[in-house]
Design a protein around this motif. Structure first.
Motif, PDB file in Angstrom:
ATOM      1  N   ALA A  34      41.782  39.637  51.279  1.00 50.64           N
ATOM      2  CA  ALA A  34      41.522  38.419  50.503  1.00 50.64           C
ATOM      3  C   ALA A  34      42.820  37.853  49.940  1.00 50.64           C
ATOM      4  O   ALA A  34      43.018  36.629  49.918  1.00 50.64           O
ATOM      5  CB  ALA A  34      40.534  38.720  49.384  1.00 50.64           C
TER       6      ALA A  34
ATOM      7  N   ALA B  88      37.071  42.930  44.436  1.00 50.64           N
ATOM      8  CA  ALA B  88      36.808  43.887  45.519  1.00 50.64           C
ATOM      9  C   ALA B  88      37.102  45.312  45.058  1.00 50.64           C
ATOM     10  O   ALA B  88      38.089  45.576  44.359  1.00 50.64           O
ATOM     11  CB  ALA B  88      37.650  43.542  46.740  1.00 50.64           C
TER      12      ALA B  88
ATOM     13  N   ARG C 201      37.827  36.977  45.109  1.00 52.21           N
ATOM     14  CA  ARG C 201      37.325  38.105  45.907  1.00 52.21           C
ATOM     15  C   ARG C 201      38.279  39.294  45.843  1.00 52.21           C
ATOM     16  O   ARG C 201      37.850  40.451  45.786  1.00 52.21           O
ATOM     17  CB  ARG C 201      37.130  37.673  47.366  1.00 52.21           C
ATOM     18  CG  ARG C 201      36.014  36.667  47.575  1.00 52.21           C
ATOM     19  CD  ARG C 201      35.632  36.563  49.051  1.00 52.21           C
ATOM     20  NE  ARG C 201      36.754  36.177  49.895  1.00 52.21           N
ATOM     21  CZ  ARG C 201      37.095  34.921  50.153  1.00 52.21           C
ATOM     22  NH1 ARG C 201      36.399  33.930  49.601  1.00 52.21           N
ATOM     23  NH2 ARG C 201      38.115  34.641  50.944  1.00 52.21           N
TER      24      ARG C 201
END
Length: 288
Positions: free
Chosen positions: A228, A219, A215
């Protein structure tokens, strides 16, 4: 093709012998009337010759070596096809090695498929923690009075977040089937199947850390990516992230579990219910 040839070489001789034996038995059975006629004519003073009297019922069919070989090859080919199909089917089956998953019906990552949860064991939406704890305690007390030795499933909520080592100490004498965790204060709640407590907790934390790294890399929002990365770091450091578990034990021992320091609520499922039909939801610790 070489594999099939080797299979043929190994399988055809015994198959051929079996077929020849069967053919011989069939031929012998069908030639018995002819043999009886020969013996009858011999007893009357003369040999039996084809054409003397009515022909014997049925003549034995001659199965040639070529026919036997063809039948044997068909049998071997069918066996090879079954083996190949079975091997391919096994290879195509997959499994999640980590055992972690979003909370769902039943402990042990039970498939959602056609089995739908019919019972929720945990706090109701909008129910206060104090009310939920009192109702769970009263329910467990009633079940214990009725059948103290009855084996029950229960969802256990902890008073705060615990590390894997602390979790193992609390539940060391209990059969733990599932654990719940999330990086505080607002990490996503995850559940992990437990068979080997040490190995499975380690695998679940590592799996979720890898997911958090993914993630972070994908992102586009810098704040989201940083959040994250922090989650991944905390999970790999074996953070205090565990706050609930599903256990199985006799009712009286569940009462004892509720008296262990750090245990907030022990909420039993109805007796005799299949865990696959239960959605277990622990109470999350109060935010600090």
């Amino acid at each position: 093709m070489r594999l099939l040839d080797r299979v043929d070489d190994a399988a055809l001789p015994p198959v051929g012998r079996v077929l020849e034996s069967v053919a011989g038995r069939l031929a012998g059975a069908r030639d018995r009337p002819r043999a009886r006629l020969r013996r009858g004519w011999a007893a009357r003073g003369g040999p039996y010759v084809d054409g003397d009297g009515p022909p014997p019922p049925g003549r034995a069919s001659v199965i040639t070596g070529r026919a036997l070989e063809a039948i044997g090859r068909l049998l071997v080919l069918g066996l090879v096809v079954l083996i190949v199909v079975g091997a391919v089917t096994t290879m195509l089956r997959g499994a999640d090695p980590s055992g972690s998953h979003a909370p769902g019906p039943g402990p042990g990552n039970a498939p959602a498929g056609p089995v739908e949860p019919t019972v929720t064991v945990g706090p109701a939406v909008g129910e206060s923690p104090a009310t939920y704890a009192a109702e769970a305690a009263a329910k467990l007390d009633g079940l214990t009075r009725a059948a103290p030795d009855a084996d029950l499933y229960a969802v256990v909520s902890l008073a705060g977040y615990r590390t894997p080592d602390e979790m193992l100490q609390i539940f060391t004498a209990y059969r733990t089937l599932e654990v719940f965790f999330g990086v505080p204060p607002d990490g996503a709640v995850m559940a992990a199947t437990v068979r080997d407590p040490v190995a499975d907790l380690t695998a679940a934390f590592d799996s979720e850390a890898d997911a958090a790294d993914t993630r972070a890399h994908s992102a586009t929002d810098p704040a989201e990516a940083e959040h994250a990365r922090q989650e991944a770091t905390a999970l790999r450091a074996r953070c205090g992230c565990l706050f609930g578990a599903v256990v199985r034990a006799p009712a009286a021992r569940l009462v004892d579990l509720g008296h262990i320091e750090g245990v907030r609520v022990v909420d039993p499922a109805p007796p005799g219910i299949s865990p696959e039909t239960v959605r277990f939801l622990p109470l999350q610790p109060d935010p600090r």
